[in-house]
Design an enzyme around this catalytic site. Sequence first.
Site, PDB file in Angstrom:
ATOM      1  N   SER A 115       0.862  -1.179   0.000  1.00 30.59           N
ATOM      2  CA  SER A 115       0.000   0.000   0.000  1.00 30.59           C
ATOM      3  C   SER A 115       0.902   1.234   0.000  1.00 30.59           C
ATOM      4  O   SER A 115       2.109   1.124   0.208  1.00 30.59           O
ATOM      5  CB  SER A 115      -0.912  -0.005   1.225  1.00 30.59           C
ATOM      6  N   LYS A 116       0.297   2.359  -0.236  1.00 31.37           N
ATOM      7  CA  LYS A 116       1.063   3.610  -0.317  1.00 31.37           C
ATOM      8  C   LYS A 116       1.914   3.816   0.934  1.00 31.37           C
ATOM      9  O   LYS A 116       3.014   4.344   0.877  1.00 31.37           O
ATOM     10  CB  LYS A 116       0.103   4.795  -0.475  1.00 31.37           C
ATOM     11  N   ARG A 117       1.365   3.357   2.066  1.00 33.31           N
ATOM     12  CA  ARG A 117       2.054   3.543   3.344  1.00 33.31           C
ATOM     13  C   ARG A 117       3.437   2.890   3.367  1.00 33.31           C
ATOM     14  O   ARG A 117       4.306   3.310   4.097  1.00 33.31           O
ATOM     15  CB  ARG A 117       1.212   2.953   4.480  1.00 33.31           C
ATOM     16  N   GLY A 159       5.600   3.018   1.235  1.00 30.72           N
ATOM     17  CA  GLY A 159       6.589   3.880   0.581  1.00 30.72           C
ATOM     18  C   GLY A 159       7.227   3.244  -0.640  1.00 30.72           C
ATOM     19  O   GLY A 159       8.196   3.754  -1.172  1.00 30.72           O
TER      20      GLY A 159
END
Length: 474
Positions: A250-252, A254
């Site tokens: 996920s975007k989290r 990075g």
Amino acid sequence: MTVRVRIAPSPTGNLHIGTARTAVFNWLFARHHQGQFILRVEDTDLERSRPEYTQNIVDGLTWLGLTWDEGPFFQSERMDLYRQAVQTLLDKGLAYHCYATPAELDAMRAAQEANNEAPRYDNRHRNLTPDQKAAFEAEGRKPVVRFRIEDDRVISWTDLVRGQVTWQGKDLGGDMVIARAASSTEMGQPLYNLVVVVDDIDMAITHVIRGEDHIGNTPKQILLYEALGKKIPEFGHTPLILSPAGKKLSKRDGVTSISEFQEMGFMAPALVNYMTLLGWSPTDSTKELFSLAEAAQDFEMQRVTKAGAKFDWDKLDWINSQYLHTMPIPELTDRLTTVWQAAGYDTQAVSQPWLAQLTTLLAPSLTRLKDAAEQAQVFFTPDLTRNEEASAQLQQANVPEVLAFIAQQLQQTSDFTAEAAKDLISQAVKQHGVKKGLVMRSLRAALTGEVHGPDLIETWLLLHQRGWDQTRLA
Ligand code: GLU
């Protein structure tokens, strides 16, 4: 047979690491077999596709060294070809117009859900009579085109990664939409599965190597090849890249687009080396550092794993550092100079040999190119802020006298070399009866504001050339 593979990114975002890794595998496969690698931009989603994303994708692949032999082709320029294929399927009776409205489809799904059934289209408009069609048309309904998928069909293929894969026709969601609604005389926009198959046929693709997230599309596409009377290519579904915790990325995490990795200071050959290891290993599985060309010699799909590949920042950092540590100094100097300029340092104020010397000093401690900005700060900015440890060091007994002594001797030294620097340190040790370690630590604290860092003598020489050692020792 000439191997022909492709990467088919959708320009609805920047070049994603997952797509780039698929591109790596396709590139390696093509090169291994002296085949061709084709770039096809799947921009049929007109609302979400953007030219700047296409540019980002093209730039990213180029930066990574994943050169293509044909393309980029753009699906948006090939609509006629897709419409012809839809028409062929309509003419053969393998596709038909479906007039179901969104409200009807919603009601159908709600009923299926209530019965604990998987949502699917119930093929209700498969066999409409001309009168029924005319009635729907008269209502102003606009049909989609659906492709027949028989429930009792069994679709199997030998996947290059996963071995035998089998799907049941009944699990494919019913007859599939292959073109959006327009009118029965004018065809709407053709959709993904159809378009991909038409392109892969037209571009004579022999092996479709793509992410595992597409595995459910493959049986549908195989049926389309059959319906169009064309040879079915080989398929290979590569494992997904997972987060460090083993979850869906996920975007989290990075871990996103290639341009971001570039901005973070990773080097293309290192990143590409790391991506190659995400789901593949060389025959000599202890080998971790290799160029794309080396990997291509060895690349076999049999060595692609089925299990998802966890993204490991430490490993990527380690690989990147190995590339930085072994890069020829002139090349690394050029790269670091760019980093320093971007950090606002005046690289014109110093000589090229000085820049090369600083590069040599910092190279062994670099992990990412960007690290060089912070590490070089004390060499480019006259003002120094000392951290707590360094300030405490300077307040220790004898330290002010020792440094004053060195500063004074320095003034009398005309030819300041490494030898001269070492000699000054020895003199200070003798003169003040202190330990060499104390002198070294104090010098470093005074000169750099820190108590740890790269080679002290080299550091001092570089600062001396700028005339900043005197002021910092004072
Ligand atoms: N446009 C698709 C994607 O970006 C490509 C799928 C395929 O390779 O067939 O995922």
